[in-house]
Design a protein around this motif. Structure first.
Motif, mmCIF file in Angstrom:
data_model
loop_
_atom_site.group_PDB
_atom_site.id
_atom_site.type_symbol
_atom_site.label_atom_id
_atom_site.label_comp_id
_atom_site.label_asym_id
_atom_site.label_seq_id
_atom_site.Cartn_x
_atom_site.Cartn_y
_atom_site.Cartn_z
ATOM 1 N N UNK A 98 6.245 -2.645 6.369
ATOM 2 C CA UNK A 98 5.557 -1.548 7.051
ATOM 3 C C UNK A 98 4.203 -1.286 6.406
ATOM 4 N N UNK A 99 3.446 -0.369 7.020
ATOM 5 C CA UNK A 99 2.113 -0.039 6.516
ATOM 6 C C UNK A 99 2.112 1.172 5.592
ATOM 7 N N UNK A 100 3.274 1.556 5.109
ATOM 8 C CA UNK A 100 3.356 2.661 4.173
ATOM 9 C C UNK A 100 2.744 2.282 2.839
ATOM 10 N N UNK A 101 2.439 3.284 2.048
ATOM 11 C CA UNK A 101 1.917 3.021 0.711
ATOM 12 C C UNK A 101 3.013 2.405 -0.157
ATOM 13 N N UNK A 102 2.652 1.680 -1.209
ATOM 14 C CA UNK A 102 3.675 1.071 -2.078
ATOM 15 C C UNK A 102 4.659 2.087 -2.644
ATOM 16 N N UNK A 103 4.153 3.273 -3.009
ATOM 17 C CA UNK A 103 5.049 4.299 -3.548
ATOM 18 C C UNK A 103 6.041 4.779 -2.498
ATOM 19 N N UNK A 104 5.566 4.943 -1.259
ATOM 20 C CA UNK A 104 6.451 5.385 -0.179
ATOM 21 C C UNK A 104 7.508 4.327 0.136
ATOM 22 N N UNK A 105 7.121 3.066 0.082
ATOM 23 C CA UNK A 105 8.079 1.990 0.331
ATOM 24 C C UNK A 105 9.191 1.993 -0.720
ATOM 25 N N UNK A 106 8.801 2.162 -1.976
ATOM 26 C CA UNK A 106 9.788 2.167 -3.055
ATOM 27 C C UNK A 106 10.757 3.333 -2.896
ATOM 28 N N UNK A 107 10.218 4.508 -2.625
ATOM 29 C CA UNK A 107 11.063 5.695 -2.491
ATOM 30 C C UNK A 107 11.980 5.585 -1.280
ATOM 31 N N UNK A 108 11.428 5.155 -0.144
ATOM 32 C CA UNK A 108 12.224 5.068 1.087
ATOM 33 C C UNK A 108 13.331 4.028 0.953
ATOM 34 N N UNK A 109 13.022 2.890 0.345
ATOM 35 C CA UNK A 109 14.039 1.855 0.178
ATOM 36 C C UNK A 109 15.154 2.322 -0.752
ATOM 37 N N UNK A 110 14.804 3.045 -1.800
ATOM 38 C CA UNK A 110 15.816 3.536 -2.753
ATOM 39 C C UNK A 110 16.739 4.548 -2.103
ATOM 40 N N UNK A 111 16.188 5.475 -1.336
ATOM 41 C CA UNK A 111 16.998 6.551 -0.764
ATOM 42 C C UNK A 111 17.772 6.124 0.482
ATOM 43 N N UNK A 112 17.353 5.043 1.135
ATOM 44 C CA UNK A 112 18.059 4.590 2.335
ATOM 45 C C UNK A 112 19.085 3.500 2.053
#
Length: 321
Positions: free
Chosen positions: A210-224
């Motif tokens: 996705x086009x999310x920021x690297x920090x958002x990708x890390x957080x979203x992947x961890x919580x999902x």
């Protein structure tokens, strides 16, 4: 006016509370003497016909025993330290650096060579493999040969990161380096577990593309997905310093959020009178989420509680959420 339900409506609450008290006590004070003393007190209470008290004390003793079994280091590890052995187990928590792969292996078989593997008490070991010639993924069954040692918590500087202490806190009692030529077999898992593992990997790929920021990708992947191996050290420190590290660990909080979102999405079914279908789809979604994240105890407990709660509310024709 709402009336408080009598304790007879929740008969397992006192026993559950006593069991939890036993687990907490056993985590810090476990010993055979304490277990034996608790059992003796329970027997004495039963002989005095204080059966309710005897049942509560017995539940405390069971909790102490449960904590002792769960947090006791397997005795077999003493004979495995510093000796070259062959191990077989399931890979989890894969993390790749610039020059190596590191992951946790839940070992269930060991032996002097690949042909003499035997079932052993299950334990977890931290493994580092230099290089990337051997492809390893979460959920794979790996067989390798290595000399492993016990993590030793030892720091010389005040702000030095103590990785061994972190391993011990996660009940990881062996660690070692494994060269690629000492990995004899890597096989993909099979069955329903493999299906959910593929789903988790697919979700991870979608997030990181996705086009999310690297920090958002890390957080979203961890919580999902429950996979925190991709979190950068800086993000971990940020959440820890802010007292929000618990958000990164999948728990009942995340189950509640997922249940709320799915319930809102299914609201048209409730409005059209298909409340039981709405309940079934919501619970199904929660169990799929639990399976994708690995069926951790906290998530499984929360999903079971939600299933029981919503079953009661649905049968009494009350609103689900």
């Amino acid at each position: 006016m709402l009336q408080r339900s009598p304790i007879s409506h929740i008969p397992l609450l006192p026993l559950t509370t006593a069991f939890i008290v036993g687990i907490i006590a056993g985590t810090y004070l476990f010993s055979i003497t304490i277990v034996a003393s608790t059992i003796v007190i329970a027997v004495m209470a039963a002989l005095m016909r204080r059966y309710h008290l005897a049942a509560l004390i017995t539940a405390v003793a069971m909790g102490i025993c449960d904590a002792g079994i769960a947090f006791t280091e397997p005795t077999i590890l003493t004979s495995l330290q510093g000796v070259q052995q062959t191990y077989s187990g399931t890979v989890s928590g894969l993390h790749e650096s610039d020059s190596s792969q590191s992951f946790i292996v839940t070992v269930d078989k060991c032996g002097s060579d690949p042909g003499s593997l035997y079932e052993c008490p299950i334990f977890r070991a931290a493994v580092t493999v230099p290089g990337f010639s051997t492809a390893v993924s979460d959920g794979d069954i790996i067989t390798f040969r290595a000399i492993q040692t016990r993590p030793q918590s030892d720091t010389d500087l005040p702000d030095e990161t103590d990785y061994d202490s972190k391993l011990l806190s996660e009940r990881i009692y062996l660690k070692g380096f494994v060269t690629e030529e000492n990995i004899s077999e890597v096989s993909a898992p099979s069955g329903m577990g493999a299906c959910f593992l593929k789903m988790r990997r697919h979700i991870t790929q979608i997030i990181y593309r996705s086009r999310l920021s690297p920090e958002s990708k890390e957080f979203l992947n961890t919580t999902l997905t429950g996979d925190s191996s991709g979190l950068s050290p800086d993000m971990r420190r940020t959440f820890m310093s802010g007292g929000l590290a618990h958000i990164l660990a999948i728990s009942g909080l995340h189950v509640g959020i997922i249940a709320f979102i799915v319930s809102i999405a299914m609201w048209p079914l409730y409005a059209s009178g298909h409340n039981k279908l709405r309940f079934a789809l919501t619970i199904l979604s929660l169990w799929i989420f639990a399976a994708i994240t690995g069926l951790s105890p906290s998530v499984t407990r929360a999903v079971i509680s939600t299933t029981i709660r919503d079953s009661v509310l649905t049968n009494s024709e009350r609103e689900l959420y």
